[in-house]
Scaffold this motif. Structure first.
Motif, PDB file in Angstrom:
ATOM      1  N   ASP A 128       0.802  -1.076   0.053  1.00 47.63           N
ATOM      2  CA  ASP A 128       0.223   0.121  -0.178  1.00 47.63           C
ATOM      3  C   ASP A 128       0.762   1.476  -0.066  1.00 47.63           C
ATOM      4  O   ASP A 128       0.630   2.183  -0.856  1.00 47.63           O
ATOM      5  CB  ASP A 128      -1.144   0.164   1.177  1.00 47.63           C
ATOM      6  CG  ASP A 128      -2.035  -0.917   1.124  1.00 47.63           C
ATOM      7  OD1 ASP A 128      -2.457  -1.382   0.069  1.00 47.63           O
ATOM      8  OD2 ASP A 128      -2.688  -1.024   2.017  1.00 47.63           O
ATOM      9  N   ARG A 183      -7.147  -8.324   4.485  1.00 48.12           N
ATOM     10  CA  ARG A 183      -6.777  -7.230   3.509  1.00 48.12           C
ATOM     11  C   ARG A 183      -7.468  -6.095   4.005  1.00 48.12           C
ATOM     12  O   ARG A 183      -6.681  -5.134   4.114  1.00 48.12           O
ATOM     13  CB  ARG A 183      -6.807  -7.796   2.218  1.00 48.12           C
ATOM     14  CG  ARG A 183      -6.181  -8.933   1.985  1.00 48.12           C
ATOM     15  CD  ARG A 183      -5.788  -9.528   0.458  1.00 48.12           C
ATOM     16  NE  ARG A 183      -4.861  -8.299  -0.224  1.00 48.12           N
ATOM     17  CZ  ARG A 183      -3.684  -8.535  -0.115  1.00 48.12           C
ATOM     18  NH1 ARG A 183      -3.216  -9.511   0.042  1.00 48.12           N
ATOM     19  NH2 ARG A 183      -3.157  -7.341  -0.839  1.00 48.12           N
ATOM     20  N   HIS A 202      -5.901  -2.341   4.950  1.00 51.71           N
ATOM     21  CA  HIS A 202      -6.080  -1.358   3.973  1.00 51.71           C
ATOM     22  C   HIS A 202      -6.689  -0.172   4.805  1.00 51.71           C
ATOM     23  O   HIS A 202      -6.504   0.914   4.572  1.00 51.71           O
ATOM     24  CB  HIS A 202      -7.049  -1.590   2.739  1.00 51.71           C
ATOM     25  CG  HIS A 202      -6.446  -2.500   1.848  1.00 51.71           C
ATOM     26  ND1 HIS A 202      -5.229  -2.689   1.302  1.00 51.71           N
ATOM     27  CD2 HIS A 202      -7.007  -3.718   1.097  1.00 51.71           C
ATOM     28  CE1 HIS A 202      -5.003  -3.430   0.560  1.00 51.71           C
ATOM     29  NE2 HIS A 202      -5.949  -4.024   0.373  1.00 51.71           N
ATOM     30  N   ASP A 226      -5.158   3.513   5.096  1.00 52.92           N
ATOM     31  CA  ASP A 226      -6.035   4.801   4.712  1.00 52.92           C
ATOM     32  C   ASP A 226      -5.704   5.760   5.965  1.00 52.92           C
ATOM     33  O   ASP A 226      -5.524   6.831   5.326  1.00 52.92           O
ATOM     34  CB  ASP A 226      -7.365   4.485   4.609  1.00 52.92           C
ATOM     35  CG  ASP A 226      -7.880   3.717   3.363  1.00 52.92           C
ATOM     36  OD1 ASP A 226      -7.169   3.708   2.410  1.00 52.92           O
ATOM     37  OD2 ASP A 226      -8.886   3.053   3.568  1.00 52.92           O
ATOM     38  N   PHE A 249      -6.852   2.973  -0.256  1.00 51.91           N
ATOM     39  CA  PHE A 249      -6.350   1.451  -0.155  1.00 51.91           C
ATOM     40  C   PHE A 249      -7.739   0.612  -0.115  1.00 51.91           C
ATOM     41  O   PHE A 249      -7.662  -0.586  -0.356  1.00 51.91           O
ATOM     42  CB  PHE A 249      -5.513   1.244   0.887  1.00 51.91           C
ATOM     43  CG  PHE A 249      -4.197   2.033   0.815  1.00 51.91           C
ATOM     44  CD1 PHE A 249      -3.382   1.961  -0.550  1.00 51.91           C
ATOM     45  CD2 PHE A 249      -3.842   2.884   1.788  1.00 51.91           C
ATOM     46  CE1 PHE A 249      -2.489   2.842  -0.511  1.00 51.91           C
ATOM     47  CE2 PHE A 249      -2.815   3.635   1.475  1.00 51.91           C
ATOM     48  CZ  PHE A 249      -2.105   3.754   0.581  1.00 51.91           C
ATOM     49  N   SER A 250      -8.753   1.257   0.512  1.00 53.84           N
ATOM     50  CA  SER A 250     -10.085   0.346   0.494  1.00 53.84           C
ATOM     51  C   SER A 250     -10.987   0.496  -0.673  1.00 53.84           C
ATOM     52  O   SER A 250     -12.129   0.064  -0.759  1.00 53.84           O
ATOM     53  CB  SER A 250     -10.768   0.821   1.993  1.00 53.84           C
ATOM     54  OG  SER A 250     -10.052   0.776   2.828  1.00 53.84           O
ATOM     55  N   ASP A 272     -10.099  -5.380  -5.742  1.00 57.71           N
ATOM     56  CA  ASP A 272      -9.739  -4.443  -4.768  1.00 57.71           C
ATOM     57  C   ASP A 272      -8.623  -3.666  -5.451  1.00 57.71           C
ATOM     58  O   ASP A 272      -8.216  -4.023  -6.584  1.00 57.71           O
ATOM     59  CB  ASP A 272      -9.066  -4.996  -3.564  1.00 57.71           C
ATOM     60  CG  ASP A 272      -9.992  -5.897  -2.379  1.00 57.71           C
ATOM     61  OD1 ASP A 272     -11.046  -5.676  -2.614  1.00 57.71           O
ATOM     62  OD2 ASP A 272      -9.358  -6.536  -1.542  1.00 57.71           O
TER      63      ASP A 272
END
Lengths: 438, 164
Positions: free
Chosen positions: A77, A154, A158, A162, A175-176, A194
């Protein structure tokens, strides 16, 4: 799925949401010191990457996920933003007793921030606790605890990442978020995944050609063009019950539909009156306005974040170029001049840039240009690269590339310095969701 | 010199589009028109007739990034018009296609214009507009999936699909 945020360090959710909504205003008003010392000025053109260490998460219980895997999600990420230099530190050196960071060692290694974590598995439930430390200040900057199904591990990481980005840059990470795209096989079914290519889901199984997905701003439906009735019609796919509904089925093209930022309107290209032109319709499909006129084929609209203007393609000057048309009347302004083939504009959610595809030396490349026409930059060089789509935070761009043979979805940071393939299957026409998944 | 050529080319394109636009006739779409020849029973056209018409209709080809009709394209359409005149109960769907280069969405527009060019030509040489409908498939349905000039030339086309 519900992720319960039980962090004792967390501010109230309402306050956090308010802060998030007001982030741009706060950034402008507050002195920088209001934020952590670790603040990355994303607008600095000479940005140097912040050295960050991510230690494998630690667990007493073990289980179906490994601490190495969880740390790898964090590393990936942070890496893709282009703002961080991931410093590899063995846990034995980076951590002191009691899982506290070994600040002396880290400072000597040039690390400015460190992320550590622990996790516990109970049945099918996973609890993850993750922490961000400021090495210079020797201080815990943020700690969060999440509990959810193991399958959603995951998602939990994420969500934490964020927040890490929000802490370090003032703007939450993406990231989500999700990316929808068109499968590049015999039939063109829609998929979503994703942002990093995980959790692939096939959205349609209708055996026909489906094109140009676009997320509703609330994330509950996807607009797309489909030949379900043997004509390129505009459809909407409800993601909660997976039912499709026709939006515009006029004769000729009903193509390249894009929701307005508030989700109340749709811009699209229709040829119902003659040649393809940009129209604005409501979500019931009624025509509210014909935006463009003239002799060109007009397609691929993209709204400005303030809904005042629409960038689109027109070949009225003999070849496809990007124009910007004011929504409330006024002449279109031509934006691109450098190549004789510029298509697929996508207006950055930050408002300042437009990404597009340009034909350069017979191949296609993803480029960006400021809305005033300055600062034209080519971001890709290998193979053909097309169909850019900004991430909701305006920091990343998804696009289609054939650099390794088959067409695949790639993502890159807004400078093009990091470019990685993400779709586990071949595909094209990526559409980044407008917000993070709830 | 190069600039002059480009200007000449652009002027040509604008003239062509003006001409095309000038003689445009309303094309009545038949949204339910079959995409498969002979689809549905009944009507005054026999299955054999339909297949006969389909096998003799010529594919109309286009230059790269162009939707104007070349001499060859006009000749092919003229030939197709003569066939359609012999079978007044046969309708056609003009399916516009592009080669794989370029972007999917712009190619949809280009395919639409190619189909429109073919439909307009047919109507100007005497085929009733209500016998012709159009659909664009952009670059989604290549006849030749190869990635070379030969394949691209075959894929830039308008295919007339016979129906009732």
């Amino acid at each position: 799925m519900k992720i319960i945020n039980t962090s004792k360090y967390c501010r109230s959710t309402v306050l956090a949401m308010l802060l998030w909504a007001l982030a741009p205003a706060l950034l402008a008003l507050c002195p920088i010191t209001a934020y952590a010392k670790l603040l990355i000025d994303v607008d600095n053109p000479n940005l140097t990457k912040m050295p960050v260490a991510v230690v494998d998460f630690v667990s007493e219980s073990g289980g179906p996920v490994s601490g190495k895997d969880l740390a790898a999600i964090v590393k990936n990420d942070l890496f893709i933003t282009g703002m961080f230099q991931i410093v590899e530190c063995p846990a034995s050196s980076a951590l002191a007793s009691g899982l506290e960071p070994n600040f002396d060692y880290l400072a000597q290694a040039g690390v400015q921030a460190i992320i550590t974590g622990t996790f516990q598995v109970q049945g099918d439930q996973l609890t993850v606790e993750a922490r961000l430390y400021d090495v210079g200040l020797r201080k815990l900057e943020m700690g969060k605890r999440y509990t959810a199904r193991v399958a959603d591990h995951r998602k939990m990481i994420h969500l934490f990442d964020d927040r890490v980005l929000e802490k370090l840059t003032g703007v939450q990470g993406c990231f989500s978020s999700k990316i929808a795209f068109v499968g590049d096989s015999q039939t063109r079914e829609l998929y979503s995944m994703d942002y990093d290519g995980h959790n692939l889901q096939q959205l349609t199984r209708n055996g026909t050609i489906n094109l140009s997905p676009d997320w509703a701003p609330d994330g509950n439906s996807i607009l797309f063009t489909s030949y379900l009735n043997r004509n390129p019609d505009l459809w909407s796919l409800n993601l909660s019950n997976m039912k499709v509904m026709p939006i515009s089925t006029r004769s000729g093209l009903n193509a390249s539909g894009r929701f307005s930022p508030d989700g109340n309107f749709i811009a699209l290209s229709m040829s119902v009156k003659s040649i393809p032109k940009i129209f604005i319709i409501n979500t019931q499909g009624n025509i509210l306005k014909q935006l463009t006129n003239g002799l060109g084929n007009d397609i691929s609209p993209s709204w400005s974040p303030d809904s005042m203007a629409i960038a689109h393609v027109s070949d009225q000057a003999g070849a496809p170029q990007i124009y910007v048309s004011p929504v409330n009347g006024g002449d279109p302004r031509r934006l691109t001049f450098t190549s004789n083939y510029n298509t697929d504009p996508d207006w950055s959610p930050r408002g300042d840039m437009i990404a597009f595809t340009a034909r350069i030396d017979g191949r296609f490349q993803v480029c960006v240009i400021r809305v005033d026409g300055s600062d034209f930059k080519v971001l890709t060089t290998q193979g053909s690269n097309q169909e850019p789509s900004w991430s909701p935070d305006g920091r990343l761009i998804a696009f289609t590339s054939n650099r390794d043979g088959a067409k695949r979805i790639y993502i890159m940071d807004a400078k093009g310095s990091i470019q990685i393939p993400v779709s586990p299957v071949t595909g094209k026409s990526p559409a980044w969701s407008r917000n993070n998944a709830r | 010199m190069r600039t002059r050529l480009i200007i000449a080319a652009l002027t040509g394109l604008v003239l062509v589009s003006l001409l095309m636009g000038g003689c445009a006739k309303k094309i009545v779409k038949q949204p339910d028109a079959p995409l498969v020849p002979g689809y549905g029973a009944g009507g005054q056209v026999s299955e054999a007739d339909m297949q006969g018409v389909q096998s003799t209709l010529r594919v109309v080809y286009f230059d790269f990034d162009k939707y104007g009709l070349s001499q060859e394209a006009q000749a092919a359409l003229q030939y197709n018009a003569e066939i359609l005149k012999k079978y007044p109960n046969v309708s056609v769907i003009a399916e516009g296609h592009c080669d794989e280069r370029g972007t999917a969405e712009y190619n949809l527009a280009l395919g639409e214009r190619r189909a429109g060019s073919a439909a307009e030509y047919l109507s100007t040489v005497g085929i009733a507009p209500n016998r012709i409908s159009t659909v664009s498939f952009g670059s989604e349905l290549p006849v030749d999936p190869a990635h070379n000039e030969e394949a691209w030339a075959k894929n830039r086309r308008v295919y007339l699909r016979a129906g009732k």
